[in-house]
Design a protein around this motif. Structure first.
Motif, PDB file in Angstrom:
ATOM      1  N   LEU A   1       0.803  -1.215   0.000  1.00  0.00           N
ATOM      2  CA  LEU A   1       0.000   0.000   0.000  1.00  0.00           C
ATOM      3  C   LEU A   1       0.844   1.277   0.000  1.00  0.00           C
ATOM      4  O   LEU A   1       0.339   2.356  -0.299  1.00  0.00           O
ATOM      5  CB  LEU A   1      -0.928   0.017   1.230  1.00  0.00           C
ATOM      6  CG  LEU A   1      -2.020  -1.058   1.274  1.00  0.00           C
ATOM      7  CD1 LEU A   1      -2.712  -1.027   2.631  1.00  0.00           C
ATOM      8  CD2 LEU A   1      -3.021  -0.854   0.154  1.00  0.00           C
ATOM      9  N   SER A   2       2.119   1.157   0.339  1.00  0.00           N
ATOM     10  CA  SER A   2       2.976   2.343   0.465  1.00  0.00           C
ATOM     11  C   SER A   2       3.841   2.615  -0.756  1.00  0.00           C
ATOM     12  O   SER A   2       4.513   3.654  -0.814  1.00  0.00           O
ATOM     13  CB  SER A   2       3.891   2.187   1.695  1.00  0.00           C
ATOM     14  OG  SER A   2       3.133   2.082   2.875  1.00  0.00           O
ATOM     15  N   GLN A   3       3.835   1.717  -1.727  1.00  0.00           N
ATOM     16  CA  GLN A   3       4.787   1.852  -2.833  1.00  0.00           C
ATOM     17  C   GLN A   3       4.547   3.103  -3.681  1.00  0.00           C
ATOM     18  O   GLN A   3       5.487   3.783  -4.094  1.00  0.00           O
ATOM     19  CB  GLN A   3       4.750   0.592  -3.708  1.00  0.00           C
ATOM     20  CG  GLN A   3       5.153  -0.673  -2.966  1.00  0.00           C
ATOM     21  CD  GLN A   3       6.417  -0.494  -2.140  1.00  0.00           C
ATOM     22  OE1 GLN A   3       7.466  -0.115  -2.659  1.00  0.00           O
ATOM     23  NE2 GLN A   3       6.319  -0.741  -0.831  1.00  0.00           N
ATOM     24  N   ASP A   4       3.275   3.437  -3.942  1.00  0.00           N
ATOM     25  CA  ASP A   4       3.000   4.618  -4.778  1.00  0.00           C
ATOM     26  C   ASP A   4       3.472   5.895  -4.098  1.00  0.00           C
ATOM     27  O   ASP A   4       4.082   6.767  -4.731  1.00  0.00           O
ATOM     28  CB  ASP A   4       1.492   4.712  -5.063  1.00  0.00           C
ATOM     29  CG  ASP A   4       1.031   3.661  -6.058  1.00  0.00           C
ATOM     30  OD1 ASP A   4       1.905   3.079  -6.740  1.00  0.00           O
ATOM     31  OD2 ASP A   4      -0.180   3.397  -6.137  1.00  0.00           O
ATOM     32  N   ILE A   5       3.232   6.009  -2.803  1.00  0.00           N
ATOM     33  CA  ILE A   5       3.597   7.238  -2.089  1.00  0.00           C
ATOM     34  C   ILE A   5       5.113   7.339  -1.939  1.00  0.00           C
ATOM     35  O   ILE A   5       5.693   8.422  -1.964  1.00  0.00           O
ATOM     36  CB  ILE A   5       2.888   7.306  -0.715  1.00  0.00           C
ATOM     37  CG1 ILE A   5       2.734   8.761  -0.269  1.00  0.00           C
ATOM     38  CG2 ILE A   5       3.589   6.515   0.351  1.00  0.00           C
ATOM     39  CD1 ILE A   5       1.433   9.386  -0.620  1.00  0.00           C
ATOM     40  N   ILE A   6       5.788   6.195  -1.798  1.00  0.00           N
ATOM     41  CA  ILE A   6       7.251   6.191  -1.675  1.00  0.00           C
ATOM     42  C   ILE A   6       7.893   6.658  -2.986  1.00  0.00           C
ATOM     43  O   ILE A   6       8.863   7.431  -2.976  1.00  0.00           O
ATOM     44  CB  ILE A   6       7.772   4.776  -1.314  1.00  0.00           C
ATOM     45  CG1 ILE A   6       7.438   4.437   0.141  1.00  0.00           C
ATOM     46  CG2 ILE A   6       9.279   4.679  -1.530  1.00  0.00           C
ATOM     47  CD1 ILE A   6       7.797   3.009   0.522  1.00  0.00           C
ATOM     48  N   ASN A   7       7.362   6.182  -4.093  1.00  0.00           N
ATOM     49  CA  ASN A   7       7.984   6.440  -5.395  1.00  0.00           C
ATOM     50  C   ASN A   7       7.587   7.773  -6.017  1.00  0.00           C
ATOM     51  O   ASN A   7       8.133   8.154  -7.061  1.00  0.00           O
ATOM     52  CB  ASN A   7       7.643   5.298  -6.362  1.00  0.00           C
ATOM     53  CG  ASN A   7       8.286   3.980  -5.950  1.00  0.00           C
ATOM     54  OD1 ASN A   7       9.451   3.951  -5.579  1.00  0.00           O
ATOM     55  ND2 ASN A   7       7.522   2.902  -5.989  1.00  0.00           N
ATOM     56  N   LYS A   8       6.671   8.476  -5.379  1.00  0.00           N
ATOM     57  CA  LYS A   8       6.247   9.758  -5.933  1.00  0.00           C
ATOM     58  C   LYS A   8       7.126  10.881  -5.398  1.00  0.00           C
ATOM     59  O   LYS A   8       7.445  10.909  -4.205  1.00  0.00           O
ATOM     60  CB  LYS A   8       4.778  10.015  -5.569  1.00  0.00           C
ATOM     61  CG  LYS A   8       4.166  11.175  -6.327  1.00  0.00           C
ATOM     62  CD  LYS A   8       2.646  11.171  -6.153  1.00  0.00           C
ATOM     63  CE  LYS A   8       2.021  12.210  -7.054  1.00  0.00           C
ATOM     64  NZ  LYS A   8       0.536  12.194  -6.988  1.00  0.00           N
TER      65      LYS A   8
END
Length: 301
Positions: free
Chosen positions: A14-21
């Motif tokens: 669930l955290s991958q999009d926010i980490i990579n943005k």
């Protein structure tokens, strides 16, 4: 922080999009929706909530610093205010017997530990003595694992580092953790026992609680006291407790004593303020029968 990173960021889908943005592209709404999705999955109470999101808070605080100016403000502080607080789990109040040891249990533990030291004299673990030392000093287990003999001076113990199985950190959990405390007569006797134990096992490292394992730089394993204490609790037919409950027992004992000032207990525990000491370390060490008798006497006309 490393454990939180692995649990809620690095290994959390669930955290991958926010980490990579890029930080300057993240919106308050995205932060809130991300946080609420994690909360639905991991069901945090207030304390766990802080552990989960302190990383994003610090990252944004760092990035918003005027000397860096990567982002204009810490959006997390604003997003947090809009988070649905109903997603926080209310933990039931822990029972006293699950948090502290009674005086009778402490006496029995002491007897069993010394019996084990005689029975298994070739065993190269001073975990039992470490448990007894925790009862006298109220140290965090990491602080105790990082103790050196040079930390003992003129009857006082100077706490200035912490250790786990990954290594030694030359700082304490908080700034209030840097402290020196008086060593009781019992604590000094335990240290004498540790000296004899180390000599008998040819331990010559700088640590107080040592082992023969070079993996931990010859320190006693961070988990050794925990394993030992849980076995002892089972032999006592008592609730299994961790070494942190020795710390709680020590601090609760001091809070019970009218001759020890609350501020002194706070400093002894290494807390920033007395609210923490009183809220999380103040438990009744009497068994239920003794508690009932005390209440009866207090309410007697």
């Amino acid at each position: 922080m490393k454990a939180s990173w692995k649990a809620y960021y690095e290994n959390e889908e669930l955290s991958q999009d926010i980490i990579n943005k890029p930080l300057n592209k993240i919106t308050r709404l995205e932060l809130r929706e991300w946080a609420e999705s994690l909360m639905k999955k991991h069901e945090p109470d207030k304390k766990k909530f802080c552990r989960m999101f302190e990383i994003v808070n610090q990252v944004m605080e760092y990035a918003a610093d005027e000397d860096r100016n990567i982002i204009t403000e810490n959006l997390w502080t604003k997003a947090k205010k809009k988070i649905n607080k109903d997603l926080l789990v209310s933990k039931p109040m822990p029972t006293d017997e699950s948090q502290v040891f009674t005086g009778d249990e402490r006496r029995k533990l002491k007897i069993m530990i010394h019996e084990d030291l005689e029975r298994y004299e070739k065993q190269s673990s001073s975990a039992g003595l470490q448990i007894l030392f925790l009862f006298e000093t109220g140290l965090r287990i990491g602080e105790c694992c990082g103790l050196k003999w040079t930390d003992v001076k003129n009857g006082r113990l100077y706490i200035q580092r912490q250790a786990n199985n990954e290594g030694v950190k030359e700082w304490t959990k908080t700034t209030a953790g840097y402290r020196d405390i008086p060593l009781t007569k019992a604590a000094l006797r335990i240290l004498d026992e540790v000296i004899r134990f180390n000599e008998e096992h040819d331990f010559t490292a700088e640590w107080i609680f040592q082992s023969s394992n070079p993996k931990y730089d010859y320190r006693l394993s961070y988990n050794a006291a925990d394993r030992k204490l849980r076995k002892l609790c089972n032999r006592l037919d008592s609730i299994e407790k961790s070494p942190h409950k020795c710390r709680k027992t020590c601090i609760s004992t001091l809070l019970d004593n009218p001759n020890v000032n609350n501020k002194t207990v706070q400093r002894f525990a290494g807390h920033r303020d007395f609210t923490t000491t009183n809220a999380y370390y103040n438990f009744d060490r009497k068994d239920k029968e003794a508690q009932a008798e005390a209440i009866s006497m207090a309410l007697a006309v």
